[in-house]
Scaffold this active site. Structure first.
Site, PDB file in Angstrom:
ATOM      1  N   GLU A 194      -6.229  19.861  11.029  1.00 24.52           N
ATOM      2  CA  GLU A 194      -6.679  19.599   9.661  1.00 24.52           C
ATOM      3  C   GLU A 194      -7.485  18.287   9.621  1.00 24.52           C
ATOM      4  OE1 GLU A 194      -3.656  20.060   6.511  1.00 24.52           O
ATOM      5  OE2 GLU A 194      -4.432  18.217   5.628  1.00 24.52           O
ATOM      6  N   SER A 243      -0.515  15.653   7.419  1.00 26.89           N
ATOM      7  CA  SER A 243      -0.414  16.834   8.300  1.00 26.89           C
ATOM      8  C   SER A 243      -1.584  16.840   9.278  1.00 26.89           C
ATOM      9  CB  SER A 243      -0.482  18.121   7.476  1.00 26.89           C
ATOM     10  OG  SER A 243       0.517  18.110   6.503  1.00 26.89           O
ATOM     11  N   ARG A 288      -7.508  24.269   2.724  1.00 26.08           N
ATOM     12  CA  ARG A 288      -7.977  23.038   3.395  1.00 26.08           C
ATOM     13  C   ARG A 288      -9.388  23.219   3.963  1.00 26.08           C
ATOM     14  NH1 ARG A 288      -4.810  22.578   0.780  1.00 26.08           N
ATOM     15  NH2 ARG A 288      -2.670  21.913   0.951  1.00 26.08           N
TER      16      ARG A 288
HETATM   17  C1  LIG Z   1       0.540  10.174   4.281  1.00 29.25           C
HETATM   18  C2  LIG Z   1      -0.547  11.179   4.028  1.00 29.25           C
HETATM   19  C3  LIG Z   1      -0.277  12.302   3.259  1.00 29.25           C
HETATM   20  C4  LIG Z   1      -1.275  13.246   2.979  1.00 29.25           C
HETATM   21  N1  LIG Z   1      -0.969  14.320   2.204  1.00 29.25           N
HETATM   22  C5  LIG Z   1      -1.908  15.242   1.909  1.00 29.25           C
HETATM   23  C6  LIG Z   1      -1.615  16.360   1.069  1.00 29.25           C
HETATM   24  O1  LIG Z   1      -0.509  16.494   0.559  1.00 29.25           O
HETATM   25  N2  LIG Z   1      -2.602  17.254   0.830  1.00 29.25           N
HETATM   26  C7  LIG Z   1      -3.858  17.111   1.346  1.00 29.25           C
HETATM   27  O2  LIG Z   1      -4.705  17.975   1.075  1.00 29.25           O
HETATM   28  N3  LIG Z   1      -4.164  16.062   2.150  1.00 29.25           N
HETATM   29  C8  LIG Z   1      -3.242  15.130   2.435  1.00 29.25           C
HETATM   30  N4  LIG Z   1      -3.540  14.063   3.252  1.00 29.25           N
HETATM   31  C9  LIG Z   1      -4.896  13.964   3.838  1.00 29.25           C
HETATM   32  C10 LIG Z   1      -5.858  13.073   3.023  1.00 29.25           C
HETATM   33  O3  LIG Z   1      -5.165  12.252   2.137  1.00 29.25           O
HETATM   34  C11 LIG Z   1      -6.869  13.906   2.232  1.00 29.25           C
HETATM   35  O4  LIG Z   1      -7.568  14.767   3.081  1.00 29.25           O
HETATM   36  C12 LIG Z   1      -7.884  13.027   1.478  1.00 29.25           C
HETATM   37  O5  LIG Z   1      -8.671  13.802   0.618  1.00 29.25           O
HETATM   38  C13 LIG Z   1      -8.792  12.245   2.420  1.00 29.25           C
HETATM   39  O6  LIG Z   1      -9.515  11.326   1.625  1.00 29.25           O
HETATM   40  P1  LIG Z   1     -10.210  10.071   2.261  1.00 29.25           P
HETATM   41  O7  LIG Z   1     -11.033   9.437   1.189  1.00 29.25           O
HETATM   42  O8  LIG Z   1      -9.223   9.207   2.923  1.00 29.25           O
HETATM   43  O9  LIG Z   1     -11.155  10.779   3.328  1.00 29.25           O
HETATM   44  P2  LIG Z   1     -11.687  10.188   4.708  1.00 29.25           P
HETATM   45  O10 LIG Z   1     -10.584  10.228   5.711  1.00 29.25           O
HETATM   46  O11 LIG Z   1     -12.375   8.899   4.497  1.00 29.25           O
HETATM   47  O12 LIG Z   1     -12.750  11.288   5.096  1.00 29.25           O
HETATM   48  C14 LIG Z   1     -12.346  12.606   5.422  1.00 29.25           C
HETATM   49  C15 LIG Z   1     -13.592  13.437   5.750  1.00 29.25           C
HETATM   50  O13 LIG Z   1     -14.387  13.576   4.594  1.00 29.25           O
HETATM   51  C16 LIG Z   1     -15.678  12.985   4.767  1.00 29.25           C
HETATM   52  N5  LIG Z   1     -15.974  12.308   3.516  1.00 29.25           N
HETATM   53  C17 LIG Z   1     -15.256  11.320   2.915  1.00 29.25           C
HETATM   54  N6  LIG Z   1     -15.824  10.970   1.757  1.00 29.25           N
HETATM   55  C18 LIG Z   1     -16.933  11.733   1.620  1.00 29.25           C
HETATM   56  C19 LIG Z   1     -17.971  11.830   0.639  1.00 29.25           C
HETATM   57  N7  LIG Z   1     -17.991  11.067  -0.450  1.00 29.25           N
HETATM   58  N8  LIG Z   1     -18.964  12.733   0.841  1.00 29.25           N
HETATM   59  C20 LIG Z   1     -18.988  13.519   1.940  1.00 29.25           C
HETATM   60  N9  LIG Z   1     -18.024  13.463   2.909  1.00 29.25           N
HETATM   61  C21 LIG Z   1     -17.028  12.593   2.742  1.00 29.25           C
HETATM   62  C22 LIG Z   1     -15.534  12.041   5.954  1.00 29.25           C
HETATM   63  O14 LIG Z   1     -16.737  11.860   6.631  1.00 29.25           O
HETATM   64  C23 LIG Z   1     -14.487  12.777   6.793  1.00 29.25           C
HETATM   65  O15 LIG Z   1     -15.099  13.790   7.554  1.00 29.25           O
HETATM   66  C24 LIG Z   1      -2.570  13.082   3.520  1.00 29.25           C
HETATM   67  C25 LIG Z   1      -2.845  11.943   4.298  1.00 29.25           C
HETATM   68  C26 LIG Z   1      -1.857  11.002   4.544  1.00 29.25           C
HETATM   69  C27 LIG Z   1      -2.181   9.782   5.343  1.00 29.25           C
END
Ligand SMILES: Cc1cc2nc3c(=O)[nH]c(=O)nc-3n(C[C@H](O)[C@H](O)[C@H](O)COP(=O)(O)OP(=O)(O)OC[C@H]3O[C@@H](n4cnc5c(N)ncnc54)[C@H](O)[C@@H]3O)c2cc1C
Length: 347
Positions: free
Chosen positions: A343, A241, A167
């Protein structure tokens, strides 16, 4: 391209926190991003901070954001080239992750099926090297293109440049807030290698009565397991998480095991032990003899089925969720001597 002012971020984060962005804009192309980054928006005479947002599924807003929130909507999925074993697939950062996975499964491109149903967008997937059911992004990553916010130039990052860990990536550490990821290229298999060895996948495949094992069956199994275990953000706000599973040495684990015989740990490749943070949290509570699991204060709580997931039942403020996470962290530290690491990205 429109810059909006004082926008509620509630629809843009899966915790459903009602924080405000001073300015908000979305971009579909690099040129639009460049324009936004050079716009003369200022606060008290200084340039505004920026925050790039994907699906908002790994973020907790503890206050309003007094800068410019940039919603990445770069789309497109295309095959760049192929060799005898692999296809090289480039996807825009604004593509929804699960839709991208389904796109690959339909075409029998192997490698991302175990990562089905992870919320969020492609662009954030390298940020924390997303992982689930025995696979991490690192396993299928080829390279990415990112825009340097201050130097205003495009940079390509190979796998080793990204310094992926559990992570973790370079973008969460030494290059934090410096780059905006525009697209990611994946190396996917033409003849998929099936990975069913992790968690309850095999058991689920059996329940499903699967006759022909393929990546679609694995994806379906993962979706079924995830749906039964994790709260849907559309129903109850959460970011998956909240804490990472902490790693300890074998010696530390033996010591912990002698005091807490049911403690759960899995051996990492390098010989250290990854502890189940959910179990540690379950053993602690707001007062002695109680558990955080299912705990609720106002609208902030700890999920009843999975203690690792903090939830917003409706109108919790980000600060309340954060404070609860701090109490959990302290209680685990007191009982086990282990400091949990968050995380979720805290803003
Ligand atoms: C129900 C649920 C289950 C999940 N299960 C998992 C799992 O099994 N495994 C796992 O690893 N994660 C899991 N996650 C966490 C999440 O889905 C991941 O971390 C995902 O990659 C976040 O993507 P996002 O586009 O929503 O990021 P965001 O929440 O929009 O951003 C996260 C971070 O990344 C930065 N960011 C976003 N896009 C960019 C970009 N293009 N360039 C630079 N920085 C950027 C943002 O500024 C922020 O700091 C889960 C979340 C939920 C709600």
């Amino acid at each position: 391209m429109q810059i909006l002012e004082n926008i509620s971020l509630r629809p843009f984060n899966t915790f459903g926190i009602d924080a405000k962005a001073r300015f908000f804009a979305s971009f579909k192309e690099t040129e639009e991003l460049e324009e936004l980054l050079t716009s003369d928006l200022k606060s008290n005479g200084t340039r505004l901070r920026t925050l790039v947002l994907g699906g908002g599924s790994n973020i907790l807003f503890t206050k309003d954001f007094e800068g410019l929130v940039l919603k990445n909507e770069i789309s497109g999925i295309k095959v760049l080239h192929e060799d005898s074993e692999y296809l090289y697939i480039k996807a825009g950062a604004g593509e929804n992750w699960h839709q991208f996975v389904l796109h690959c499964i339909e075409r029998n491109w192997g490698g991302v099926e175990n990562l089905s149903l992870i919320p969020g967008n492609v662009g954030a997937s390298p940020m924390q090297n997303i992982g689930a059911y025995g696979v991490e992004l690192d396993d299928v990553f080829w390279d990415l293109e990112a825009y340097h916010v201050n130097d205003k130039k495009l940079v390509t990052f190979t796998r080793s440049d990204c310094e992926f860990g559990y992570r973790e990536s370079v973008f969460k550490k030494k290059l934090k807030d410096q780059f905006i990821i525009l697209n990611v290229t994946f190396q996917l298999r033409k003849n998929p290698r099936l990975n069913t060895g992790y968690g309850a996948i095999e058991e689920e495949l059996e329940k499903m009565g699967v006759k022909v094992l393929n990546i679609k069956a694995i994806s379906d199994a993962v979706i079924r397991i995830r749906t039964s275990k994790l709260p849907k953000p559309a129903e109850v706000g959460n970011a998956g998480s909240f804490f990472k599973n902490p790693t300890v040495s074998k010696a530390q684990f033996s010591l912990l095991k002698s005091k807490f015989e049911n403690i759960i740990g899995h051996e990492n490749i390098e010989g250290t032990i990854k502890l189940a943070a959910g179990w540690l949290i379950e053993q602690c509570g707001p007062v002695s003899g109680t558990s955080w699991k299912g705990f609720r204060r106002g609208d902030a709580g700890c999920h009843a089925k999975q203690a690792l997931v903090l939830v917003n039942y409706g109108n919790a403020q980000g600060k309340e969720i954060y404070n609860l996470s701090e109490e959990i962290l302290q209680s685990v530290k007191e009982k086990f001597g282990i400091t949990l690491e968050r995380e979720v990205n805290i803003i």
